[in-house]
Write an enzyme that holds these catalytic residues in place. Structure first.
Site, PDB file in Angstrom:
ATOM      1  CG  ASP A  87      -1.938  -1.008   1.332  1.00  0.00           C
ATOM      2  OD1 ASP A  87      -3.126  -0.946   1.219  1.00  0.00           O
ATOM      3  OD2 ASP A  87      -1.478  -2.487   1.501  1.00  0.00           O
ATOM      4  CD  GLU A 111      -7.117   3.194   2.419  1.00  0.00           C
ATOM      5  OE1 GLU A 111      -6.785   2.865   0.895  1.00  0.00           O
ATOM      6  OE2 GLU A 111      -7.089   2.765   3.519  1.00  0.00           O
ATOM      7  CG  ASP A 174      -7.645   2.668  -2.400  1.00  0.00           C
ATOM      8  OD1 ASP A 174      -6.499   2.132  -1.825  1.00  0.00           O
ATOM      9  OD2 ASP A 174      -8.689   2.405  -1.957  1.00  0.00           O
ATOM     10  CB  ILE A 176      -3.692  -1.659  -2.050  1.00  0.00           C
ATOM     11  CG1 ILE A 176      -2.139  -2.062  -2.799  1.00  0.00           C
ATOM     12  CG2 ILE A 176      -4.414  -3.032  -2.216  1.00  0.00           C
ATOM     13  CD1 ILE A 176      -1.399  -3.074  -2.292  1.00  0.00           C
ATOM     14  CG  ASP A 177     -10.449  -0.321  -3.317  1.00  0.00           C
ATOM     15  OD1 ASP A 177     -10.806   0.184  -2.200  1.00  0.00           O
ATOM     16  OD2 ASP A 177     -11.290  -0.616  -4.395  1.00  0.00           O
ATOM     17  CB  THR A 179      -5.684  -3.690   2.170  1.00  0.00           C
ATOM     18  OG1 THR A 179      -5.468  -2.405   1.285  1.00  0.00           O
ATOM     19  CG2 THR A 179      -4.269  -4.164   2.775  1.00  0.00           C
ATOM     20  CG  ASP A 326     -12.686   3.147  -0.603  1.00  0.00           C
ATOM     21  OD1 ASP A 326     -11.697   2.417  -0.858  1.00  0.00           O
ATOM     22  OD2 ASP A 326     -13.002   3.383   0.637  1.00  0.00           O
TER      23      ASP A 326
END
Ligand code: PPS
Ligand code: MG
Ligand code: MG
Ligand code: MG
Length: 389
Positions: A87, A111, A174, A176-177, A179, A326
């Protein structure tokens, strides 16, 4: 007003001037309505190219980490949600590549932040992230830069502290959306969008574990097709998909079905993120026959944009506030493919309010023909659930 003329017209470019040029202009006019009008007629080709590169390189870092995830790579944030070295590494890479490609520090609403990484006990983790970022950049071979230091990586991550809002241009990321999906070895996405005067004007979704072929009716996680997908959309120019390793883009469109019996629906894999009971009630009321397809992340928006399913339902628990990162990239990928994204009351999503979305109850997505019936089923189901409490 400044006028820039680019003598290239990429495949996905709006064809306002198909003969030779794509035009873009920036203005210093103080009137917000004239700025909005300018935003509506601008070309974002240069930003889109930078976004595609940033998300693709970040996806390579994530793929590397997902293959050999270490226990020490995973930490918990103050809200108990997981965060990994990938991330942070993905956010640093996207921030760094946008700055390099566009020759200015991006205003980025993202994020992650570097707070935990600056603590003494995170020193080893930070070194690992810096190493991952440098290895990935070197492996790409097209980014001309000397190795980044730990401090460079922290600075790149912290570019993501922008508040966004209704004025100017802001990137929304984001890194890593999904996770939790990433940790399970399932679906996740690198989701990057650009806001101009509060509107989403481009979006890129890198989905490293999503097959290039439709996932309708297939066992998603046993697919042999491992190339991964890159979806991208620019306002007024449609949505395209290509493989993450760089095949020619193809234009995609949402399902055009009007018949709920033929429509399958997506929802979150994690029951804690969206009420599966409520979506089941809505689907039954609407006449949907197929079972829900549960996948993590904005890969749901990507799959919907190419018609793998016709509906996406998302109903977080009461009090949960949605973040713009998101949904921003997924929103434009679906909207430019002919889909409609609204809150549970039928209102369009408003990305101009800062880091959060202010919306009624949930988010629903489908095509224009199915939306009226879906809204009715949503309204009735929410009413029934409320009266049974
Ligand atoms: N309680 C709760 N309710 C609703 N949503 C939540 C909740 N907690 C987290 N999140 C956010 O959900 C993001 C993951 O997206 P999805 O919900 O679509 O995927 S999943 O299937 O549930 O993993 C996930 O994104 P990432 O943190 O980027 O993974 C969160 O922002
Ligand atoms: Mg998270
Ligand atoms: Mg997310
Ligand atoms: Mg995330």
């Amino acid at each position: 007003m400044l006028l820039h003329i680019n003598a290239t017209t990429p495949l996905h470019s709006k064809s306002k001037f198909p003969f030779l040029f794509s035009l873009s202009f920036s203005t210093t006019s103080s009137s917000s309505s004239s700025r909005r009008a300018a935003a509506a007629s601008m070309s974002y080709d240069k930003q889109l190219a930078a976004a595609k590169k940033a998300a693709s390189v970040a996806a390579r870092l994530c793929q590397k980490v997902q293959k050999s995830l270490l226990q020490s790579d995973v930490q918990s944030k103050s809200d108990k949600s997981p965060v990994t070295v990938a991330d942070y590494g993905s956010q640093a890479i996207v921030s760094f590549i946008l700055e390099k490609e566009l020759a200015s520090i991006p205003s980025l609403v993202a994020e992650e932040d570097s707070g935990d990484l600056r603590k003494e006990e995170s020193r080893e983790t930070l070194h690992r992230i810096t190493e991952l970022v440098n290895d990935t950049i070197a492996g790409d071979g097209t980014i001309d830069v000397s190795p980044l230091s730990d401090e460079d990586v922290l600075t790149a991550i912290d570019n993501g502290k922008s508040e966004g809002g209704p004025h100017g241009q802001h990137w929304v990321l984001d890194p890593i959306d999904g996770t939790k999906g990433f940790l399970r070895g399932d679906q996740y996405a690198i989701a990057l969008a650009l806001l101009d005067e509060g509107k989403v004007v481009l979006g890129v979704l890198a989905c490293p574990n999503l097959p290039l072929t439709s996932i309708a009716g297939s066992n998603l996680n046993s697919s042999e097709d491992k190339a991964g997908c890159l979806f991208f959309a620019e306002v007024g120019a449609g949505t395209y998909m290509q493989s993450l390793d760089g095949s020619l883009p193809t234009k995609v469109h949402v399902s055009t079905t009007e018949n709920p019996e033929e429509a399958s629906f997506f929802e979150s894999f994690e029951a804690a993120h969206s009420s599966h009971d409520l979506s089941s009630l809505i689907a039954t009321k609407l006449g949907v026959k197929a079972p829900p397809v549960r996948i993590d992340s904005q890969a749901k928006y990507g799959a919907l944009s190419r018609g793998d399913g016709a509906i996406y339902l998302r109903f977080p628990r009461r009090g949960y506030i949605e973040k713009i990162w998101d949904h921003a990239a997924g929103y434009i990928v679906v909207a430019e493919a002919g889909g409609v994204v609204t809150d549970a009351g039928g209102k369009p999503l408003d990305f101009s309010k800062g880091r959060y979305l202010d919306l009624d109850t949930g988010i629903i997505v489908t095509n224009e023909k199915l939306m009226p019936a879906l809204l009715k089923a949503v309204r009735e189901s929410i009413g029934e659930k409320a009266s049974s409490l």
